[in-house]
Design an enzyme around this catalytic site. Structure first.
Site, PDB file in Angstrom:
ATOM      1  N   TYR A 176      42.684  37.226  39.500  1.00 25.75           N
ATOM      2  CA  TYR A 176      41.217  37.195  39.644  1.00 25.75           C
ATOM      3  C   TYR A 176      40.544  37.557  38.317  1.00 25.75           C
ATOM      4  O   TYR A 176      39.679  36.826  37.823  1.00 25.75           O
ATOM      5  CB  TYR A 176      40.772  38.168  40.749  1.00 25.75           C
ATOM      6  CG  TYR A 176      39.314  38.557  40.658  1.00 25.75           C
ATOM      7  CD1 TYR A 176      38.304  37.641  40.948  1.00 25.75           C
ATOM      8  CD2 TYR A 176      38.926  39.848  40.255  1.00 25.75           C
ATOM      9  CE1 TYR A 176      36.954  37.989  40.850  1.00 25.75           C
ATOM     10  CE2 TYR A 176      37.584  40.199  40.156  1.00 25.75           C
ATOM     11  CZ  TYR A 176      36.608  39.269  40.450  1.00 25.75           C
ATOM     12  OH  TYR A 176      35.271  39.614  40.342  1.00 25.75           O
ATOM     13  N   THR A 206      32.458  40.857  35.818  1.00 24.71           N
ATOM     14  CA  THR A 206      33.013  42.094  36.362  1.00 24.71           C
ATOM     15  C   THR A 206      33.609  42.976  35.270  1.00 24.71           C
ATOM     16  O   THR A 206      34.022  42.467  34.213  1.00 24.71           O
ATOM     17  CB  THR A 206      34.114  41.738  37.390  1.00 24.71           C
ATOM     18  OG1 THR A 206      34.843  42.912  37.736  1.00 24.71           O
ATOM     19  CG2 THR A 206      35.114  40.721  36.827  1.00 24.71           C
ATOM     20  N   GLU A 250      36.406  44.207  35.576  1.00 22.81           N
ATOM     21  CA  GLU A 250      37.862  44.029  35.641  1.00 22.81           C
ATOM     22  C   GLU A 250      38.410  43.200  34.477  1.00 22.81           C
ATOM     23  O   GLU A 250      39.614  43.209  34.214  1.00 22.81           O
ATOM     24  CB  GLU A 250      38.267  43.382  36.970  1.00 22.81           C
ATOM     25  CG  GLU A 250      37.868  44.234  38.143  1.00 22.81           C
ATOM     26  CD  GLU A 250      38.538  43.841  39.451  1.00 22.81           C
ATOM     27  OE1 GLU A 250      39.555  43.144  39.433  1.00 22.81           O
ATOM     28  OE2 GLU A 250      38.021  44.257  40.498  1.00 22.81           O
TER      29      GLU A 250
END
Ligand code: NAD
Ligand code: TDX
Length: 334
Positions: free
Chosen positions: A149, A123, A125
């Site tokens: 996460y 991801t 992120e």
């Protein structure tokens, strides 16, 4: 080619399996998925009787099972993860277990059975949070994850790269921006808001709604994964993004308009703790090296997605009336 897909009953993994078996109809896929709250075999109904598809209900952390399944496998495509930031704020134990240790189990199995290529789904992120005028993330952006996460996904990316450097395992990694599309679990922004409105319920917008995400249609993501698998250089990372930066307020207005509701349906709720302000991906490398770029424009993609949720109420009503209902009550007190 024989492929082990992990997490193939989730949103992106099921789209990948459907895509791959349609495009490469002679390939064989084993789907290893433990069916957490987010795993749903209804996502795979169209291919469940395809002789080239096998489903195995199991845990990627189960070393014995994974070692058995990787025998004669050419490629592992690793989607399985705990994927929801809000849940990782409540407790991140499962995130560390699956995202970090599960990835380690798969890497060891690949290492111990020569000739397996490993593609890791990650991801944007992991790069942290951008200010409104910062340049977009690219493959050189230092890792700076901010949520439990994203920290667990960053740890898994580092492990994957470490197995390339230390053990010469042939790996690639793709870091993608926010996906949307059919079969997305209705805890994520777009399916939550669409299904709430279809039920006549309010939509919980966090904070001031100014946070920005870069949205990509799930099918574009998986075409990108395909390009990285076929044309990517071993050991390298590829950033995939949709080129659709929108604030949460903008997305909310688009959804409200398309469903014929007004702003009175918005419920401003307290912000997500540590809420990342902005994600955006620079896709120069994938355009240049792999000739990949997103094809679905956001207007068409969101209309298609909303229509899918309108026409597939049974799929999401089953979810919302089950375990998810309790989760939703805990989160929002309704
Ligand atoms: P999802 O939550 O919809 O699906 C995850 C799947 O993994 C589920 O089917 C679940 O049952 C399975 N799973 C979880 N733990 C497992 C375990 N221990 N063993 C076997 N299976 C297990 O997630 P998604 O949105 O489809 O995301 C898939 C991948 O893509 C994740 O790695 C995620 O980090 C990454 N990603 C997601 C997005 C996004 O916008 N959704 C964007 C970029 C990257
Ligand atoms: O009810 C909500 N209200 C709200 O305002 C929800 C669920 C979200 N939001 C906001 C938070 C984010 O700014 O909307 C934005 C998107 O939230 P999510 O859909 O939860 O996605 P995000 O946190 O951005 O992470 C997603 O994209 C990257 C996926 O869940 C990750 O798995 C992926 O790695």
């Amino acid at each position: 080619m024989k492929i082990l897909v992990t997490g193939g009953a989730g949103f992106i993994g099921s789209n990948f399996i459907n895509y791959w078996l349609e495009k490469y109809s002679n390939d064989k896929i084993i789907n290893l998925d433990i069916l957490t709250y987010a795993g749903n075999l209804d996502n795979l109904k169209t291919i469940e009787s395809n002789p080239n598809y096998t489903f195995v209900k199991g845990d990627i952390c189960d070393e014995r099972l994974v070692n058995e399944l990787v025998k004669n496998i050419d490629l592992i495509v690793h989607f399985a993860a705990e994927s929801h930031v809000d849940r990782s704020v409540v407790s991140c134990e499962d995130f560390i277990r699956t995202n970090v240790n599960g990835t380690r189990v798969l890497l060891d199995a690949a290492k111990n059975n020569k000739g397996i290529r490993f593609h890791h789904i990650s991801t944007d992120e992991v790069f942290g949070s951008l200010g409104f005028s910062d340049p977009k993330f690219n493959e050189f952006t230092p890792y700076n994850p901010k949520s439990p996460y994203s920290a667990s996904k960053a740890a898994s990316d580092h492990l994957v790269r470490a197995y390339f450097h230390t053990h010469k395992l042939p790996i690639t990694i793709s870091n993608c921006s926010n996906n949307y599309g059919e079969y997305q679990f209705p805890e994520k922004l777009i399916p939550l808001f669409v299904t709430n409105l279809l039920e006549g319920k309010k939509i919980p917008l966090y904070g001031d709604g100014k946070n920005v995400r870069d949205w990509i249609y799930v099918g574009d993501h998986n075409r990108g994964v395909d390009c990285v698998i076929r044309k990517g250089r071993i050991g390298e990372t590829y950033c995939l993004g949709g080129g659709n930066e929108l604030s949460n307020s903008e997305i909310t207005s688009i959804i409200l308009n398309l469903l014929g509701f007004g702003e009175e349906m918005i419920e401003y709720v307290s912000d997500r703790p540590g809420h990342d302000l902005r994600y955006a991906i620079d896709i120069t490398k994938v355009e240049r090296d792999l000739n990949w770029y997103p094809e679905v424009d956001f207007d068409a993609g969101i209309k298609h997605t909303i229509n899918w949720y309108k026409n597939n109420k049974e799929w999401w009503q089953k979810i919302k009336s089950g375990e998810y209902r309790n989760y939703y009550r805990r989160q929002y007190g309704t």
